[in-house]
Design a protein around this motif. Sequence first.
Motif, PDB file in Angstrom:
ATOM      1  N   GLY A 101       0.787  -1.222   0.000  1.00 30.20           N
ATOM      2  CA  GLY A 101       0.000   0.000   0.000  1.00 30.20           C
ATOM      3  C   GLY A 101       0.818   1.269   0.000  1.00 30.20           C
ATOM      4  O   GLY A 101       0.271   2.357  -0.155  1.00 30.20           O
ATOM      5  N   ASP A 102       2.156   1.164   0.168  1.00 24.90           N
ATOM      6  CA  ASP A 102       2.999   2.356   0.219  1.00 24.90           C
ATOM      7  C   ASP A 102       3.127   3.020  -1.146  1.00 24.90           C
ATOM      8  O   ASP A 102       2.979   2.381  -2.194  1.00 24.90           O
ATOM      9  N   VAL A 103       3.433   4.331  -1.088  1.00 26.06           N
ATOM     10  CA  VAL A 103       3.717   5.116  -2.285  1.00 26.06           C
ATOM     11  C   VAL A 103       5.212   5.402  -2.324  1.00 26.06           C
ATOM     12  O   VAL A 103       5.807   5.847  -1.335  1.00 26.06           O
ATOM     13  N   VAL A 104       5.825   5.134  -3.469  1.00 24.05           N
ATOM     14  CA  VAL A 104       7.269   5.317  -3.647  1.00 24.05           C
ATOM     15  C   VAL A 104       7.495   6.294  -4.791  1.00 24.05           C
ATOM     16  O   VAL A 104       6.887   6.174  -5.855  1.00 24.05           O
ATOM     17  N   ALA A 105       8.373   7.268  -4.568  1.00 25.00           N
ATOM     18  CA  ALA A 105       8.778   8.187  -5.629  1.00 25.00           C
ATOM     19  C   ALA A 105      10.214   7.884  -6.016  1.00 25.00           C
ATOM     20  O   ALA A 105      11.065   7.669  -5.147  1.00 25.00           O
ATOM     21  N   VAL A 106      10.477   7.864  -7.314  1.00 26.91           N
ATOM     22  CA  VAL A 106      11.816   7.550  -7.825  1.00 26.91           C
ATOM     23  C   VAL A 106      12.306   8.721  -8.664  1.00 26.91           C
ATOM     24  O   VAL A 106      11.694   9.065  -9.679  1.00 26.91           O
ATOM     25  N   TRP A 107      13.404   9.323  -8.225  1.00 21.63           N
ATOM     26  CA  TRP A 107      14.042  10.389  -8.994  1.00 21.63           C
ATOM     27  C   TRP A 107      15.031   9.766  -9.960  1.00 21.63           C
ATOM     28  O   TRP A 107      15.966   9.068  -9.550  1.00 21.63           O
ATOM     29  N   GLY A 108      14.837   9.982 -11.257  1.00 18.79           N
ATOM     30  CA  GLY A 108      15.728   9.450 -12.274  1.00 18.79           C
ATOM     31  C   GLY A 108      15.167   8.210 -12.931  1.00 18.79           C
ATOM     32  O   GLY A 108      14.976   7.183 -12.277  1.00 18.79           O
ATOM     33  N   CYS A 109      14.922   8.288 -14.241  1.00 22.74           N
ATOM     34  CA  CYS A 109      14.364   7.158 -14.983  1.00 22.74           C
ATOM     35  C   CYS A 109      15.373   6.570 -15.953  1.00 22.74           C
ATOM     36  O   CYS A 109      15.030   6.117 -17.049  1.00 22.74           O
ATOM     37  N   GLY A 110      16.644   6.592 -15.553  1.00 18.86           N
ATOM     38  CA  GLY A 110      17.646   5.827 -16.261  1.00 18.86           C
ATOM     39  C   GLY A 110      17.483   4.355 -15.925  1.00 18.86           C
ATOM     40  O   GLY A 110      16.504   3.952 -15.281  1.00 18.86           O
ATOM     41  N   PRO A 111      18.415   3.507 -16.329  1.00 20.36           N
ATOM     42  CA  PRO A 111      18.270   2.066 -16.095  1.00 20.36           C
ATOM     43  C   PRO A 111      18.062   1.684 -14.630  1.00 20.36           C
ATOM     44  O   PRO A 111      17.202   0.860 -14.317  1.00 20.36           O
TER      45      PRO A 111
END
Length: 389
Positions: free
Chosen positions: A186-196
Amino acid sequence: MRAACWHGRQDIHVDRVPDPTILNPRDAIIRITRTAICGSDLHLYNGFIPSMKKGDIVGHEFMGEVVETGASVSNLRKGDRVVVPFPIACGHCEPCSRELYSLCENSNPNAWMGEQMFGYTPCGIFGYSHIMGGYPGGQAEYARVPFADVGPLKVPDQLSDEQVLFLSDIFPTGFMAAEACGIRHGDVVAVWGCGPVGQFAIKSAYMLGAAKVIAIDRFPYRLRIAASQGGAETINYEQVSVSEALREMTAGRGPDHCIDAVGLEGHAPGLKGAYDKAKTLMMLESDRPVALREAIMNCRSGGTISVAGVYGGFIDKFPMGAVVNRALTIRSGQTHVHRYMRPLLERIRSGEIDPSFIITHRLSLDDVSEGYSTFSLKEDECLKVVMTP
């Protein structure tokens, strides 16, 4: 043999160099069948990593066929097909005994350099400066693999090179970044950077139970892949305010966990980006921590910041007040690849993930200069370059 060698800033090209030989009874020689350019290789290419020497062989994502083994290597045979982890680990020191392989105490012959830079030395790493041991890398026809009795993983014949190559680094790196968050269903995760690495962090966050993953980048094609392949919601930071968008997408609380998959060459529009660029050009700051600052300021109170991006030295304007007063947890580390290779291989074998989805460019080793330039400049929608020696 032919090998990609570093000759200075934005100058990596193929040279003829001596073939590697067995130097220690625990060595193996690998004939490389696939090798890749990693995002962290761009830090070498762009001159951000000190202690490189002209002629150094680069590359730390590679796999191939065993052609020779030292007398103490009993787990491998000539002809075995293996993936090689980028950290070099002895398997027997105290950190290795706790599966903290990137902290191996015995694999960096230049430990004094690591101690001067970091306080204590990390492990040796293939093709990644003399601070990390000065080991020849894997963007070559052959490579010497130290501690081959604990490192290389044999892979099944039914899986292609492209399906298993990224077990050497970026798949475990993305997975460890997500695992470090302590994701609950149920957690929300944010990811900075959409490289590999960011792409694998997105996929891994969902594997570990995230309800929503939000991907942040400025290149439309990378955001498109994050949405179509990873199932992420996306934010283009050049078009909208990241802070405002994240609040809207998380009912005002912020993401439960934030992953920095950018590292030391971060970009930002306006004064923020100009400040860090000027500081690094004047040698007053070694890294541009744009994504890290933003992740800290936007994570929900009590949340976790997981840092997968490479940082090499010192950063400015670090928001420690936010970390302390909002009880944030920061976790990081070079990836303990050995720990993750077998479990992630099983996820590939079961069909849960096919890591080859990130490959956009397939080149020969002779085209390495073109590969680095295209990847660095994000030309031709380049996400990942894989080369065949």
